[in-house]
Design an enzyme around this catalytic site. Sequence first.
Site, PDB file in Angstrom:
ATOM      1  N   HIS A   1      52.914   4.065 -13.230  1.00 28.00           N
ATOM      2  CA  HIS A   1      52.499   3.816 -14.611  1.00 28.00           C
ATOM      3  C   HIS A   1      53.640   4.155 -15.572  1.00 28.00           C
ATOM      4  CE1 HIS A   1      49.515   3.391 -17.832  1.00 28.00           C
ATOM      5  NE2 HIS A   1      50.179   4.368 -18.421  1.00 28.00           N
ATOM      6  N   GLU A   2      54.266   5.302 -15.385  1.00 25.88           N
ATOM      7  CA  GLU A   2      55.375   5.694 -16.245  1.00 25.88           C
ATOM      8  C   GLU A   2      56.587   4.808 -16.018  1.00 25.88           C
ATOM      9  OE1 GLU A   2      54.970   7.748 -18.716  1.00 25.88           O
ATOM     10  OE2 GLU A   2      52.916   8.110 -18.059  1.00 25.88           O
TER      11      GLU A   2
END
Length: 67
Positions: A25-26
């Site tokens: 996600h990051e």
Amino acid sequence: MCSFPPSTFSSCALLKHSELVTLFHELGYGMHNLLWRARYVRFHRTNRPPDFAEAPSVMLENLTLHI
């Protein structure tokens, strides 16, 4: 956001599935910031609609569901 446990002499640092989802996600945010080309600063980074930054992050999260 990505403070994962370090490895030790007795074991290696393996990521749990939830940590892998967080990492991807990051990574989506990082890819968005590196690859986004905007003519005006107001459309880049935190000054854009949230869907534009969330799209790569959510796509990479969904990739981890198939691993």
